[in-house]
Design an enzyme around this catalytic site. Structure first.
Site, short mmCIF file in Angstrom:
data_model
loop_
_atom_site.label_atom_id
_atom_site.label_comp_id
_atom_site.label_asym_id
_atom_site.label_seq_id
_atom_site.Cartn_x
_atom_site.Cartn_y
_atom_site.Cartn_z
CG ASP A 68 -52.79 26.49 11.61
OD1 ASP A 68 -53.47 27.09 12.47
OD2 ASP A 68 -52.84 25.26 11.44
CD GLU A 131 -57.77 24.05 14.55
OE1 GLU A 131 -58.78 23.46 14.94
OE2 GLU A 131 -57.50 24.23 13.34
#
Length: 363
Positions: A68, A131
């Site tokens: 991400d 994350e």
């Protein structure tokens, strides 16, 4: 351009801002499967898929990164954030440094290692989602039993290929005070939650965490990040909330710290846990650290810890305490900035560092 640089460009072209990681994971899963890895998908949410790819027998060396990226921000970009534009030795785009260059480097290194002819170590490639929002994907991955034991762990977050030995933990808390609403002209009929919260959070400024400073991670810290209370000017507020960001050091017990802060704030507030990620620290003399340095990683120097937290907080705890090193080709100062870039030459350099370190561990 090298194979790893081209892969990094391909990944940057995929928009995974705050989600959509499945589109990033799919080509990586195909590559790793073709290289002989046993690939399992981790489906966190629709469109949000990470993966765990395993090769070899025995306790593996884990190579990990997240898929991400953070939002673009409000400022206009001079370089298209998803075009992977090259200008000299710079590769531009959201996620170039944090951390698609690192993901590309570790995937190519894993492929080269298992296809090599010399001694080979068992490997596990762990690519996570979410994350940037508190290691949500890694936490869910562990809960699903998809990752665990590790001989050593490489986290390819941006360090400009410096071998960093850990980072502080993060304990984020919400302090809540409750009262009773009333008309603002008759405050004696109410119970003002803002006053209660104000009395409590003043204790954070001088809070004693109860542990000494770590020789390398430094001292634990505490900070009030947000304060909210009330709904309108002419009412007594019955609810007030503040968030507290505590950064912890290796060996610090978060449950004990939370209780200690609760006592300092007093009985007029309660605490809720928002994020709970322990600190990570690896001994400089560990074999894995020495293997990375021998393979060309830049020594940690006088700043051997990352300023940010990583998925290692979750993955190291699940592994039972495997040594972890943060070492990736991205530029740490470029994380989350407008016109983010990574230095192209560092990407192939990272591949050489990773493959060299794996060969040393295998032999």
């Amino acid at each position: 351009m090298s194979e790893a640089v081209e892969l990094a460009r391909d990944l940057i072209r995929i928009d995974s801002v705050g989600g959509g990681e499945a589109a990033v994971a799919e080509p990586l899963a195909r590559r790793l499967s073709a290289a002989g890895f046993d690939v399992r998908e981790h489906r966190y949410a629709p469109g949000r898929t990470g993966l765990v790819a395993r090769w070899g027998s025995g306790v593996p060396v884990v190579l990990t990164g997240h898929l991400d990226t953070v939002p673009l921000g409000g400022q206009a970009w001079a370089h298209d954030p998803h075009a992977a534009e090259v200008d000299g030795d710079r590769l531009y785009g959201r996620g170039s440094s944090d951390m698609k260059a690192g993901v590309a480097a570790l995937v190519v290194a894993a492929e080269r290692h298992v296809r090599g002819s010399g001694p080979r170590a068992a490997l596990e490639v762990v690519l996570t989602v979410g994350e940037e929002t508190g290691c949500e994907g890694a936490i869910d991955m562990i809960a699903a039993g998809m990752a665990g034991e590790a001989r050593a762990m490489l986290v390819a977050e941006p360090t400009a290929n410096r071998a960093l030995l850990g980072h502080k933990g993060a304990l984020w808390l919400k302090a809540v005070a409750r009262g009773r609403t009333a008309h603002g002209s008759m405050p004696h009929l109410g119970d003002n939650a803002v006053y209660k919260l104000a009395r409590a959070i003043g204790a954070v400024e001088g809070f004693d965490p109860g542990v000494p400073a770590h020789p390398w991670l430094g001292a634990p810290t505490a900070n009030v990040g947000t304060v909210r209370g009330g709904i309108n000017v002419n009412s007594v507020p019955d609810l007030a909330e503040a968030t507290v960001d505590m950064r912890t050091v290796a060996g610090q017990d978060h449950a004990e710290l939370r209780e200690r802060l609760g006592r300092a704030l007093g009985e007029e507030t309660s605490l809720e846990v928002l994020t709970d990620l322990p600190a990570v620290w690896t001994d400089p003399d560990d074999d894995f650290v020495q293997a990375l340095l021998a393979a060309g990683a830049t020594p940690p120097g006088d700043r051997p810890a990352a300023s940010y937290f990583t998925d290692a907080s979750v993955l190291v705890a699940a592994s039972g305490g495997a040594p972890a090193v943060i070492c990736g080709p991205g530029e740490p100062e470029q994380a989350h900035v407008t016109d983010e870039y990574c230095v192209i030459s560092r990407i192939e350099e990272a591949v050489e560092i990773y493959t060299g370190a794996l060969a040393r561990l295998a032999s």
